[in-house]
Design a protein around this motif. Structure first.
Motif, PDB file in Angstrom:
ATOM      1  N   LEU A  12      11.957  76.129  35.992  1.00 36.38           N
ATOM      2  CA  LEU A  12      11.024  75.531  35.041  1.00 36.38           C
ATOM      3  C   LEU A  12      10.796  74.059  35.359  1.00 36.38           C
ATOM      4  O   LEU A  12       9.656  73.579  35.348  1.00 36.38           O
ATOM      5  CB  LEU A  12      11.542  75.687  33.616  1.00 36.38           C
ATOM      6  N   ALA A  13      11.855  73.328  35.659  1.00 34.19           N
ATOM      7  CA  ALA A  13      11.723  71.909  35.989  1.00 34.19           C
ATOM      8  C   ALA A  13      10.883  71.719  37.254  1.00 34.19           C
ATOM      9  O   ALA A  13      10.012  70.847  37.300  1.00 34.19           O
ATOM     10  CB  ALA A  13      13.098  71.278  36.154  1.00 34.19           C
ATOM     11  N   PHE A  18       5.673  70.170  39.767  1.00 30.64           N
ATOM     12  CA  PHE A  18       4.541  70.581  40.599  1.00 30.64           C
ATOM     13  C   PHE A  18       3.240  70.574  39.800  1.00 30.64           C
ATOM     14  O   PHE A  18       2.224  70.030  40.247  1.00 30.64           O
ATOM     15  CB  PHE A  18       4.795  71.981  41.179  1.00 30.64           C
ATOM     16  N   GLU A  19       3.275  71.171  38.624  1.00 31.15           N
ATOM     17  CA  GLU A  19       2.063  71.314  37.816  1.00 31.15           C
ATOM     18  C   GLU A  19       1.498  69.976  37.376  1.00 31.15           C
ATOM     19  O   GLU A  19       0.289  69.733  37.466  1.00 31.15           O
ATOM     20  CB  GLU A  19       2.354  72.177  36.593  1.00 31.15           C
ATOM     21  N   TRP A  20       2.344  69.074  36.907  1.00 36.87           N
ATOM     22  CA  TRP A  20       1.835  67.805  36.392  1.00 36.87           C
ATOM     23  C   TRP A  20       1.418  66.858  37.506  1.00 36.87           C
ATOM     24  O   TRP A  20       0.471  66.084  37.345  1.00 36.87           O
ATOM     25  CB  TRP A  20       2.839  67.171  35.445  1.00 36.87           C
ATOM     26  N   ILE A  21       2.098  66.893  38.638  1.00 40.29           N
ATOM     27  CA  ILE A  21       1.648  66.079  39.765  1.00 40.29           C
ATOM     28  C   ILE A  21       0.318  66.614  40.285  1.00 40.29           C
ATOM     29  O   ILE A  21      -0.596  65.849  40.601  1.00 40.29           O
ATOM     30  CB  ILE A  21       2.724  66.029  40.871  1.00 40.29           C
ATOM     31  N   ALA A  44       3.534  61.286  32.628  1.00 33.71           N
ATOM     32  CA  ALA A  44       4.817  60.576  32.677  1.00 33.71           C
ATOM     33  C   ALA A  44       5.850  61.222  31.754  1.00 33.71           C
ATOM     34  O   ALA A  44       6.998  61.451  32.153  1.00 33.71           O
ATOM     35  CB  ALA A  44       4.614  59.109  32.302  1.00 33.71           C
ATOM     36  N   VAL A  45       5.447  61.537  30.530  1.00 28.64           N
ATOM     37  CA  VAL A  45       6.378  62.151  29.582  1.00 28.64           C
ATOM     38  C   VAL A  45       6.843  63.520  30.089  1.00 28.64           C
ATOM     39  O   VAL A  45       8.033  63.848  30.015  1.00 28.64           O
ATOM     40  CB  VAL A  45       5.724  62.275  28.182  1.00 28.64           C
ATOM     41  N   ASN A  46       5.928  64.307  30.606  1.00 29.05           N
ATOM     42  CA  ASN A  46       6.314  65.632  31.082  1.00 29.05           C
ATOM     43  C   ASN A  46       7.165  65.566  32.341  1.00 29.05           C
ATOM     44  O   ASN A  46       8.029  66.420  32.545  1.00 29.05           O
ATOM     45  CB  ASN A  46       5.076  66.496  31.291  1.00 29.05           C
ATOM     46  N   LEU A  47       6.967  64.581  33.181  1.00 26.57           N
ATOM     47  CA  LEU A  47       7.838  64.431  34.347  1.00 26.57           C
ATOM     48  C   LEU A  47       9.249  64.020  33.911  1.00 26.57           C
ATOM     49  O   LEU A  47      10.240  64.489  34.481  1.00 26.57           O
ATOM     50  CB  LEU A  47       7.259  63.425  35.332  1.00 26.57           C
ATOM     51  N   ILE A  48       9.339  63.171  32.894  1.00 24.96           N
ATOM     52  CA  ILE A  48      10.657  62.804  32.365  1.00 24.96           C
ATOM     53  C   ILE A  48      11.336  64.028  31.757  1.00 24.96           C
ATOM     54  O   ILE A  48      12.526  64.266  31.981  1.00 24.96           O
ATOM     55  CB  ILE A  48      10.528  61.657  31.343  1.00 24.96           C
ATOM     56  N   LEU A  49      10.578  64.828  30.996  1.00 24.48           N
ATOM     57  CA  LEU A  49      11.136  66.058  30.437  1.00 24.48           C
ATOM     58  C   LEU A  49      11.596  67.013  31.540  1.00 24.48           C
ATOM     59  O   LEU A  49      12.634  67.673  31.411  1.00 24.48           O
ATOM     60  CB  LEU A  49      10.106  66.753  29.543  1.00 24.48           C
ATOM     61  N   LEU A  51      12.693  66.157  34.472  1.00 27.98           N
ATOM     62  CA  LEU A  51      13.940  65.622  35.011  1.00 27.98           C
ATOM     63  C   LEU A  51      15.122  65.937  34.099  1.00 27.98           C
ATOM     64  O   LEU A  51      16.205  66.277  34.567  1.00 27.98           O
ATOM     65  CB  LEU A  51      13.820  64.116  35.234  1.00 27.98           C
ATOM     66  N   VAL A  52      14.907  65.841  32.794  1.00 22.93           N
ATOM     67  CA  VAL A  52      15.978  66.150  31.834  1.00 22.93           C
ATOM     68  C   VAL A  52      16.337  67.629  31.903  1.00 22.93           C
ATOM     69  O   VAL A  52      17.521  67.989  31.972  1.00 22.93           O
ATOM     70  CB  VAL A  52      15.559  65.741  30.402  1.00 22.93           C
ATOM     71  N   VAL A  53      15.325  68.493  31.899  1.00 18.34           N
ATOM     72  CA  VAL A  53      15.574  69.938  31.982  1.00 18.34           C
ATOM     73  C   VAL A  53      16.246  70.281  33.307  1.00 18.34           C
ATOM     74  O   VAL A  53      17.173  71.094  33.358  1.00 18.34           O
ATOM     75  CB  VAL A  53      14.254  70.728  31.804  1.00 18.34           C
ATOM     76  N   GLY A  54      15.811  69.653  34.383  1.00 18.10           N
ATOM     77  CA  GLY A  54      16.425  69.890  35.688  1.00 18.10           C
ATOM     78  C   GLY A  54      17.871  69.424  35.730  1.00 18.10           C
ATOM     79  O   GLY A  54      18.727  70.106  36.309  1.00 18.10           O
ATOM     80  N   ALA A  55      18.163  68.289  35.114  1.00 18.82           N
ATOM     81  CA  ALA A  55      19.541  67.796  35.085  1.00 18.82           C
ATOM     82  C   ALA A  55      20.440  68.733  34.277  1.00 18.82           C
ATOM     83  O   ALA A  55      21.571  69.031  34.684  1.00 18.82           O
ATOM     84  CB  ALA A  55      19.590  66.389  34.496  1.00 18.82           C
ATOM     85  N   ILE A  56      19.938  69.215  33.151  1.00 14.18           N
ATOM     86  CA  ILE A  56      20.720  70.165  32.352  1.00 14.18           C
ATOM     87  C   ILE A  56      20.944  71.448  33.135  1.00 14.18           C
ATOM     88  O   ILE A  56      22.054  71.987  33.174  1.00 14.18           O
ATOM     89  CB  ILE A  56      20.007  70.450  31.013  1.00 14.18           C
TER      90      ILE A  56
END
Length: 70
Positions: A12-13, A18-21, A44-49, A51-56
């Motif tokens: 998902l991350a 990919f989608e937002w870029i 920007a907000v979705n890329l931060i989200l 990164l958070v989802v990917g880190a989790i």
């Protein structure tokens, strides 16, 4: 968290990044400045989200590997 769920979070991350870029590159010219500001903030907000989802997902994936070895 199972490895299946953590794998889903990682996929998902990656999809979100990919989608937002891709959206950022596909914005057409000729819109008012506010349009680009709003979409830039959304990206920007979705890329931060992502990164958070990917880190989790990454932490859960590594923790699941440690559990599997025991």
């Amino acid at each position: 968290m199972t490895r299946r769920v953590s794998g889903f979070l990682l996929v998902l991350a990656a999809f979100m990044v990919f989608e937002w870029i891709n959206l950022g590159f596909n914005l057409a010219d000729g819109h008012p400045t506010g349009f680009y500001v709003v979409h830039g903030i959304l990206i920007a907000v979705n890329l931060i989200l992502a990164l958070v989802v990917g880190a989790i997902g990454w932490r859960a994936w590594r923790a699941g590997r440690r559990i599997d070895r025991i």
